[in-house]
Design a protein around this motif. Structure first.
Motif, mmCIF file in Angstrom:
data_model
loop_
_atom_site.group_PDB
_atom_site.id
_atom_site.type_symbol
_atom_site.label_atom_id
_atom_site.label_comp_id
_atom_site.label_asym_id
_atom_site.label_seq_id
_atom_site.Cartn_x
_atom_site.Cartn_y
_atom_site.Cartn_z
ATOM 1 N N VAL A 9 0.851 -1.183 0.000
ATOM 2 C CA VAL A 9 0.000 0.000 0.000
ATOM 3 C C VAL A 9 0.891 1.238 0.000
ATOM 4 O O VAL A 9 1.799 1.351 0.837
ATOM 5 C CB VAL A 9 -0.946 0.025 1.217
ATOM 6 N N ILE A 10 0.645 2.177 -0.934
ATOM 7 C CA ILE A 10 1.406 3.423 -1.022
ATOM 8 C C ILE A 10 0.448 4.596 -0.880
ATOM 9 O O ILE A 10 -0.557 4.664 -1.586
ATOM 10 C CB ILE A 10 2.165 3.525 -2.354
ATOM 11 N N THR A 11 0.772 5.507 0.033
ATOM 12 C CA THR A 11 0.003 6.737 0.197
ATOM 13 C C THR A 11 0.943 7.932 0.084
ATOM 14 O O THR A 11 2.140 7.825 0.349
ATOM 15 C CB THR A 11 -0.716 6.778 1.559
ATOM 16 N N ALA A 12 0.403 9.084 -0.324
ATOM 17 C CA ALA A 12 1.189 10.309 -0.463
ATOM 18 C C ALA A 12 0.235 11.470 -0.667
ATOM 19 O O ALA A 12 -0.979 11.288 -0.774
ATOM 20 C CB ALA A 12 2.171 10.203 -1.626
ATOM 21 N N ASP A 13 0.796 12.682 -0.743
ATOM 22 C CA ASP A 13 -0.035 13.839 -1.074
ATOM 23 C C ASP A 13 -0.508 13.750 -2.524
ATOM 24 O O ASP A 13 -1.637 14.120 -2.845
ATOM 25 C CB ASP A 13 0.756 15.139 -0.870
ATOM 26 N N ARG A 14 0.380 13.223 -3.403
ATOM 27 C CA ARG A 14 0.056 13.091 -4.825
ATOM 28 C C ARG A 14 0.701 11.817 -5.359
ATOM 29 O O ARG A 14 1.819 11.474 -4.981
ATOM 30 C CB ARG A 14 0.577 14.297 -5.622
ATOM 31 N N LEU A 15 -0.003 11.147 -6.253
ATOM 32 C CA LEU A 15 0.539 9.987 -6.947
ATOM 33 C C LEU A 15 0.462 10.236 -8.454
ATOM 34 O O LEU A 15 -0.540 10.751 -8.948
ATOM 35 C CB LEU A 15 -0.256 8.722 -6.604
ATOM 36 N N GLU A 16 1.526 9.879 -9.166
ATOM 37 C CA GLU A 16 1.522 10.009 -10.619
ATOM 38 C C GLU A 16 2.048 8.710 -11.224
ATOM 39 O O GLU A 16 3.048 8.156 -10.758
ATOM 40 C CB GLU A 16 2.371 11.182 -11.088
ATOM 41 N N PHE A 17 1.360 8.242 -12.285
ATOM 42 C CA PHE A 17 1.686 6.968 -12.899
ATOM 43 C C PHE A 17 1.963 7.171 -14.383
ATOM 44 O O PHE A 17 1.268 7.928 -15.059
ATOM 45 C CB PHE A 17 0.526 5.984 -12.723
ATOM 46 N N MET B 133 4.098 -2.740 3.683
ATOM 47 C CA MET B 133 3.968 -4.152 3.302
ATOM 48 C C MET B 133 3.625 -4.931 4.561
ATOM 49 O O MET B 133 4.501 -5.330 5.321
ATOM 50 C CB MET B 133 5.260 -4.654 2.662
ATOM 51 N N SER B 134 2.324 -5.069 4.807
ATOM 52 C CA SER B 134 1.839 -5.583 6.082
ATOM 53 C C SER B 134 2.281 -7.019 6.345
ATOM 54 O O SER B 134 2.631 -7.364 7.483
ATOM 55 C CB SER B 134 0.311 -5.485 6.150
ATOM 56 N N GLU B 135 2.268 -7.869 5.313
ATOM 57 C CA GLU B 135 2.641 -9.264 5.526
ATOM 58 C C GLU B 135 4.101 -9.400 5.933
ATOM 59 O O GLU B 135 4.470 -10.334 6.641
ATOM 60 C CB GLU B 135 2.376 -10.094 4.259
ATOM 61 N N ARG B 136 4.946 -8.454 5.520
ATOM 62 C CA ARG B 136 6.367 -8.496 5.875
ATOM 63 C C ARG B 136 6.689 -7.586 7.055
ATOM 64 O O ARG B 136 7.854 -7.488 7.462
ATOM 65 C CB ARG B 136 7.224 -8.104 4.662
ATOM 66 N N ASP B 137 5.682 -6.895 7.559
ATOM 67 C CA ASP B 137 5.855 -5.985 8.686
ATOM 68 C C ASP B 137 6.938 -4.943 8.392
ATOM 69 O O ASP B 137 7.813 -4.678 9.216
ATOM 70 C CB ASP B 137 6.193 -6.769 9.957
#
Length: 348
Positions: free
Chosen positions: A174-182, A199-203
C-alpha cells in the motif's frame, strides 16, 4: 414548433453538412426562441460525427451549436477510448465531453471510474472527480478524489488522499502520499509529499518525501529523509534504492548519504554509521551481507549462554557476512581500529 419523425434513421444537418448522423426509434424536432433547432431522440439512440460515437436511451441534439446531451445507459467511443455513464454532454466544436453517474473511462487495459469525468478530446486529457478509482495490469488499484489523465504524456495524476494497493501472490503493498503520478511507459510511478509504503505481511514500512517506482525493473527509490521500519530494526539515510524479487520481497538495498541503522538478527544486534551502505538478502528474506563504505563505524553486540560481547570497529570499508541470522564474519579495510569487550558472567 414540434414535428414527429416516423423514420428510424435520420441525417441531421445544419450550417455544416453532415455534422451528426443519428439513429433512433422515435424523434421529434423543437425550435427554441433563440432559433436553435433541437432534435429530441428516444429509444436505442446512436449519434456519431465520424470522430465520436455515442449510444444511449435518449438524447437531445442542438444543431446550430453542434452539441448533444445523452441520457440513460450512455456509451461512447473515440479511437481507443471508451466511456460509460448515465449522462453525457458533448460539444463537437470544443471536443469536450462531460460524463457523470457511475462514470467509467477505459483506455486499453486501464479502467478509470469516478462520479464525473471530463474528457478533453482535442487535448487528449481527462479529469476525474469524486470517488476516483483506477485499475490496471501492473498498477493494481489506485483510489483518490481527483485525477488528471494525460494521454499524450502517458500519465495519470491522482491527488486528495490517494492510495495505491497492489497484491502480488501473498503480499500486499500500500502506497500513500499527497500526490501519486503513474506513467504507462516503463511502468513507472511517483509518490510526491509524505510518501509511505506499507507491506503488512512483511511488517515493513518505508517513508520519505518523494518516492519513485520502476515496475519493469522491480526497483524503488526513496528520496528526502527516507526511513525504513521493520520488525527487526530501522534504517536511515539521505537516499535509498531497493530491488525486489518476483514475490515482492526485498533482494537488495542501497543507502547513500548519512547511512545509519540498527538491526537485530536472532542473538546479534548490529548498529552502524557510514556514508554508504549496501544490503543483500537471501531468497527467504534474511540478511545475507552488509557492506559499509566511507567513515564506517560498526557496533556488534552478541550473547550466548556464557557471555555478552561487544565489538566496535572504525574503518573506511566494512563487510559483514551473515549466516542463519547471525554475523559470521567481519572484514575491515582502510585505517582500521576497534575495541572489544565482554562480560563473562554465567547465565541461567
Amino acid at each position: 414548433m414540434n414535428r414527429l419523425f416516423p423514420a428510424l434513421v435520420l441525417s441531421v444537418t445544419c450550417s455544416m453538412a453532415d455534422v451528426f448522423t443519428v439513429t433512433a426509434e422515435h424523434a421529434s424536432s423543437v425550435t427554441l426562441e433563440s432559433g436553435e433547432q433541437v432534435l429530441e431522440l428516444q429509444g436505442n439512440v446512436q449519434v456519431t460525427d465520424d470522430q465520436v460515437t455515442v449510444a444511449s436511451d435518449s438524447a437531445k441534439v442542438y444543431q446550430q451549436s453542434e452539441k448533444a446531451e445523452f441520457y440513460g445507459n450512455v456509451q461512447a467511443e473515440s479511437d481507443t477510448l471508451s466511456a460509460e455513464g448515465r449522462f453525457l454532454s458533448y460539444s463537437r466544436l470544443t471536443g469536450v465531453m462531460v460524463l457523470s453517474g457511475n462514470a467509467v473511462l477505459t483506455d486499453g487495459n486501464s479502467i478509470l471510474t469516478a462520479d464525473q469525468v471530463d474528457w478533453f478530446r482535442f487535448r487528449d486529457k481527462a479529469t476525474a472527480k469524486g470517488s476516483v478509482v483506477l485499475q490496471g495490469d501492473w498498477l493494481g488499484n489506485v483510489a483518490g478524489e481527483y485525477a488528471l489523465y494525460d494521454r499524450e504524456r502517458g500519465s495519470l495524476f491522482v491527488t486528495v488522499d490517494p492510495v495505491l494497493t497492489r497484491v502480488e501472490e501473498n503480499d500486499t503493498t500500500v502506497i500513500t502520499a499527497d500526490r501519486l503520478e503513474f506513467f504507462q511507459d516503463g511502468e513507472r510511478a511517483e509518490a510526491q509529499g509524505n510518501a509511505v509504503v506499507s507491506m503488512s505481511e512483511r511488517d515493513v514500512t518505508a517513508s520519505s518525501e518523494y518516492l519513485r517506482y520502476y515496475g519493469e525493473e522491480e526497483r524503488m527509490e526513496l528520496i528526502g529523509s527516507p526511513v525504513i521500519n521493520a520488525e527487526d530494526g530501522q534504517l536511515f539515510g539521505d537516499w535509498m534504492e531497493g530491488l525486489t524479487g518476483s514475490d515482492g520481497g526485498l533482494e537488495f538495498l542501497r543507502i547513500e548519504g548519512a547511512a545509519s541503522g540498527h538491526m537485530e538478527q536472532d542473538s546479534t544486534l548490529v548498529d552502524f554509521n557510514s556514508q554508504r551502505a549496501e544490503f543483500a538478502f537471501t531468497g527467504s528474506g534474511d540478511l545475507d551481507s552488509l557492506l559499509l563504505q566511507g567513515s564506517a563505524v560498526l557496533n556488534i553486540f552478541g550473547e550466548d549462554s556464557v557471555r555478552t560481547e561487544a565489538n566496535t570497529i572504525h574503518a573506511e570499508n566494512i563487510t559483514i557476512l551473515f549466516s542463519d541470522g547471525e554475523a559470521e564474519q567481519v572484514k575491515a579495510s582502510g585505517t582500521v581500529r576497534g575495541t572489544y569487550s565482554w562480560t563473562g558472567e554465567m547465565r541461567d
